[in-house]
Design a protein around this motif. Structure first.
Motif, PDB file in Angstrom:
ATOM      1  N   PRO A 194      58.924  28.732 -66.069  1.00  0.00           N
ATOM      2  CA  PRO A 194      59.367  30.128 -65.964  1.00  0.00           C
ATOM      3  C   PRO A 194      58.274  31.089 -66.404  1.00  0.00           C
ATOM      4  O   PRO A 194      57.353  30.729 -67.151  1.00  0.00           O
ATOM      5  CB  PRO A 194      60.567  30.188 -66.925  1.00  0.00           C
ATOM      6  N   LYS A 195      58.370  32.312 -65.953  1.00  0.00           N
ATOM      7  CA  LYS A 195      57.471  33.375 -66.382  1.00  0.00           C
ATOM      8  C   LYS A 195      57.426  33.413 -67.904  1.00  0.00           C
ATOM      9  O   LYS A 195      58.453  33.392 -68.565  1.00  0.00           O
ATOM     10  CB  LYS A 195      57.971  34.712 -65.830  1.00  0.00           C
ATOM     11  N   GLY A 196      56.221  33.440 -68.468  1.00  0.00           N
ATOM     12  CA  GLY A 196      56.060  33.439 -69.914  1.00  0.00           C
ATOM     13  C   GLY A 196      55.799  32.074 -70.514  1.00  0.00           C
ATOM     14  O   GLY A 196      55.568  31.960 -71.719  1.00  0.00           O
ATOM     15  N   THR A 197      55.797  31.030 -69.689  1.00  0.00           N
ATOM     16  CA  THR A 197      55.526  29.676 -70.190  1.00  0.00           C
ATOM     17  C   THR A 197      54.048  29.528 -70.557  1.00  0.00           C
ATOM     18  O   THR A 197      53.164  29.998 -69.846  1.00  0.00           O
ATOM     19  CB  THR A 197      55.888  28.620 -69.119  1.00  0.00           C
ATOM     20  N   VAL A 198      53.803  28.853 -71.676  1.00  0.00           N
ATOM     21  CA  VAL A 198      52.435  28.491 -72.074  1.00  0.00           C
ATOM     22  C   VAL A 198      52.305  26.979 -71.894  1.00  0.00           C
ATOM     23  O   VAL A 198      53.162  26.217 -72.352  1.00  0.00           O
ATOM     24  CB  VAL A 198      52.145  28.873 -73.538  1.00  0.00           C
ATOM     25  N   ALA A 199      51.269  26.542 -71.189  1.00  0.00           N
ATOM     26  CA  ALA A 199      51.109  25.120 -70.881  1.00  0.00           C
ATOM     27  C   ALA A 199      49.643  24.730 -70.989  1.00  0.00           C
ATOM     28  O   ALA A 199      48.747  25.563 -70.825  1.00  0.00           O
ATOM     29  CB  ALA A 199      51.641  24.813 -69.473  1.00  0.00           C
ATOM     30  N   MET A 200      49.404  23.457 -71.255  1.00  0.00           N
ATOM     31  CA  MET A 200      48.041  22.936 -71.248  1.00  0.00           C
ATOM     32  C   MET A 200      47.617  22.651 -69.813  1.00  0.00           C
ATOM     33  O   MET A 200      48.444  22.368 -68.946  1.00  0.00           O
ATOM     34  CB  MET A 200      47.933  21.653 -72.069  1.00  0.00           C
ATOM     35  N   VAL A 201      46.313  22.723 -69.580  1.00  0.00           N
ATOM     36  CA  VAL A 201      45.746  22.339 -68.289  1.00  0.00           C
ATOM     37  C   VAL A 201      44.447  21.597 -68.577  1.00  0.00           C
ATOM     38  O   VAL A 201      43.695  21.969 -69.480  1.00  0.00           O
ATOM     39  CB  VAL A 201      45.505  23.570 -67.383  1.00  0.00           C
ATOM     40  N   ALA A 202      44.221  20.512 -67.843  1.00  0.00           N
ATOM     41  CA  ALA A 202      43.070  19.659 -68.150  1.00  0.00           C
ATOM     42  C   ALA A 202      42.347  19.248 -66.883  1.00  0.00           C
ATOM     43  O   ALA A 202      42.917  19.209 -65.796  1.00  0.00           O
ATOM     44  CB  ALA A 202      43.528  18.416 -68.915  1.00  0.00           C
ATOM     45  N   ASN A 203      41.070  18.938 -67.043  1.00  0.00           N
ATOM     46  CA  ASN A 203      40.260  18.408 -65.953  1.00  0.00           C
ATOM     47  C   ASN A 203      39.411  17.271 -66.515  1.00  0.00           C
ATOM     48  O   ASN A 203      38.449  17.527 -67.227  1.00  0.00           O
ATOM     49  CB  ASN A 203      39.360  19.506 -65.374  1.00  0.00           C
ATOM     50  N   PRO A 204      39.795  15.991 -66.232  1.00  0.00           N
ATOM     51  CA  PRO A 204      40.875  15.549 -65.360  1.00  0.00           C
ATOM     52  C   PRO A 204      42.242  15.690 -66.028  1.00  0.00           C
ATOM     53  O   PRO A 204      42.335  15.782 -67.258  1.00  0.00           O
ATOM     54  CB  PRO A 204      40.540  14.076 -65.120  1.00  0.00           C
ATOM     55  N   PRO A 205      43.318  15.680 -65.210  1.00  0.00           N
ATOM     56  CA  PRO A 205      44.676  15.778 -65.772  1.00  0.00           C
ATOM     57  C   PRO A 205      44.944  14.670 -66.778  1.00  0.00           C
ATOM     58  O   PRO A 205      44.511  13.527 -66.610  1.00  0.00           O
ATOM     59  CB  PRO A 205      45.571  15.625 -64.537  1.00  0.00           C
ATOM     60  N   GLY A 206      45.641  15.026 -67.862  1.00  0.00           N
ATOM     61  CA  GLY A 206      45.972  14.049 -68.892  1.00  0.00           C
ATOM     62  C   GLY A 206      44.976  13.988 -70.026  1.00  0.00           C
ATOM     63  O   GLY A 206      45.256  13.397 -71.062  1.00  0.00           O
ATOM     64  N   ALA A 207      43.798  14.597 -69.837  1.00  0.00           N
ATOM     65  CA  ALA A 207      42.780  14.616 -70.899  1.00  0.00           C
ATOM     66  C   ALA A 207      42.701  16.035 -71.451  1.00  0.00           C
ATOM     67  O   ALA A 207      41.726  16.755 -71.245  1.00  0.00           O
ATOM     68  CB  ALA A 207      41.430  14.164 -70.359  1.00  0.00           C
ATOM     69  N   ASN A 208      43.759  16.455 -72.152  1.00  0.00           N
ATOM     70  CA  ASN A 208      43.857  17.829 -72.630  1.00  0.00           C
ATOM     71  C   ASN A 208      42.854  18.105 -73.738  1.00  0.00           C
ATOM     72  O   ASN A 208      42.560  17.234 -74.555  1.00  0.00           O
ATOM     73  CB  ASN A 208      45.273  18.093 -73.143  1.00  0.00           C
ATOM     74  N   GLY A 209      42.364  19.347 -73.756  1.00  0.00           N
ATOM     75  CA  GLY A 209      41.414  19.732 -74.786  1.00  0.00           C
ATOM     76  C   GLY A 209      41.748  21.099 -75.342  1.00  0.00           C
ATOM     77  O   GLY A 209      42.518  21.231 -76.289  1.00  0.00           O
ATOM     78  N   SER A 210      41.186  22.150 -74.724  1.00  0.00           N
ATOM     79  CA  SER A 210      41.371  23.512 -75.232  1.00  0.00           C
ATOM     80  C   SER A 210      41.956  24.460 -74.202  1.00  0.00           C
ATOM     81  O   SER A 210      42.425  25.547 -74.557  1.00  0.00           O
ATOM     82  CB  SER A 210      40.016  24.070 -75.692  1.00  0.00           C
ATOM     83  N   GLN A 211      41.931  24.097 -72.922  1.00  0.00           N
ATOM     84  CA  GLN A 211      42.329  25.027 -71.875  1.00  0.00           C
ATOM     85  C   GLN A 211      43.847  25.117 -71.746  1.00  0.00           C
ATOM     86  O   GLN A 211      44.547  24.110 -71.841  1.00  0.00           O
ATOM     87  CB  GLN A 211      41.716  24.618 -70.543  1.00  0.00           C
ATOM     88  N   PHE A 212      44.319  26.343 -71.503  1.00  0.00           N
ATOM     89  CA  PHE A 212      45.753  26.550 -71.390  1.00  0.00           C
ATOM     90  C   PHE A 212      46.059  27.587 -70.313  1.00  0.00           C
ATOM     91  O   PHE A 212      45.187  28.370 -69.902  1.00  0.00           O
ATOM     92  CB  PHE A 212      46.346  26.989 -72.736  1.00  0.00           C
ATOM     93  N   LEU A 213      47.307  27.578 -69.858  1.00  0.00           N
ATOM     94  CA  LEU A 213      47.821  28.510 -68.857  1.00  0.00           C
ATOM     95  C   LEU A 213      48.913  29.360 -69.485  1.00  0.00           C
ATOM     96  O   LEU A 213      49.704  28.857 -70.286  1.00  0.00           O
ATOM     97  CB  LEU A 213      48.416  27.759 -67.664  1.00  0.00           C
TER      98      LEU A 213
END
Length: 290
Positions: A194-213
């Motif tokens: 939903p609008k207002g959601t904060v989520a992680m995003v990674a490259n490659p997927p599944g290897a989360n670090g610092s980037q977020f949406l």
């Protein structure tokens, strides 16, 4: 390298093994006490039993041993020069309930505030708090306004490949209900993001670090892939304004780079707090407030 699911299973298995070992140790101590006390010394049995019930025979090291909450996988900064070494968060003693306040101050207006969900995404909360304490996000650009309706931030290199020298597995990826073959999907089914959601995003997927949406509009993919870590509590109007900025080619053919720089002047994370009891009446505060 083991998959993120394998790492989760290994952590869970290790935790279970430690719990079983402690139970076995307590059982052995109980049997030793019972075998070493004769039937004639009833009073001694009462004293010993009372002491045992109060924990006098427990090993303090076992009782106070911290459980691993998160697993941080090292990343090679020599293979990816976009990575930045700012140390690694702790693995134990991390909060796994309540929330932490996230405040993102940009050059586009009032701060955007959010709550990080420590119950559903404790490792994401610990990672962002660690990075924020090192000034990792300060004076960096949000390098994409995605076609999915989200502002992408958290990469100091602005390439989509940057982050810290560790990664962690996915937490709290939405699971859509399976549609019945004989029925259409419910029209009132809420979106995965939903609008207002904060989520992680990674490259490659599944290897989360610092980037977020941070989503400035609803997004409902056929197969969700982004781990949800929190929700916006204030400044949604500023986020919506940023989402409406014109975009240009990012150098790789994708028209997602904000034409006007969106700069994170500071990003801070507050101390963990316990979630308040749900209100029994009264209106719900709008996320646009603030």
């Amino acid at each position: 390298m083991a998959s993120s699911r394998d790492r989760q299973r290994k952590l869970a298995r290790a935790k279970l093994d430690r719990q079983l070992a402690r139970r076995a140790a307590r059982s052995r101590r109980r049997r030793q006490i019972q075998a070493g006390v004769g039937a004639a010394v009833v009073l001694a049995l009462i004293v010993v039993g009372s002491a045992w019930a109060l924990g006098a025979f427990d090993d303090p090291k076992q009782n106070t041993a911290a459980e691993d909450v998160c697993l941080w996988t090292p990343q090679d900064a020599t293979a990816n020069t976009n990575l930045k070494d700012v140390g690694t968060p702790a693995t134990t003693g991390l909060p796994t309930s309540g929330t932490r306040a996230l405040t993102v101050t940009t050059n586009q207006g009032a701060p955007i505030t959010a709550e990080l969900d420590l119950a559903s995404a404790p490792c994401a909360g610990a990672s962002i708090a660690h990075l924020a304490s090192r000034g990792f996000y300060d004076n960096t650009k949000c390098h994409e306004i995605t076609s999915e309706g989200a502002l992408r931030c958290g990469d100091p290199s602005g390439t989509g490949l940057g982050g810290p020298t560790y990664s962690f597995y996915d937490e709290n990826v939405p699971v859509l209900p399976e549609a019945s073959p004989s029925a259409s999907p419910a029209p009132d089914q809420p979106p995965a993001y939903p609008k207002g959601t904060v989520a992680m995003v990674a490259n490659p997927p599944g290897a989360n670090g610092s980037q977020f949406l941070i989503f400035f509009k609803d997004f409902n993919p056929a197969k969700p892939a982004y781990p949800v870590i929190g929700k916006v509590t204030g400044g949604l109007d500023v986020l919506t304004k940023i989402g409406a900025l014109p975009t240009v080619d990012n150098g790789s053919g994708a028209k997602v780079k904000p034409k006007t720089d969106v700069v994170i002047q500071s990003l801070t994370v507050g101390e963990p707090t316990t979630a308040p009891a749900p209100a029994t009446s009264g209106p719900t505060a709008s996320p646009d407030a603030g």
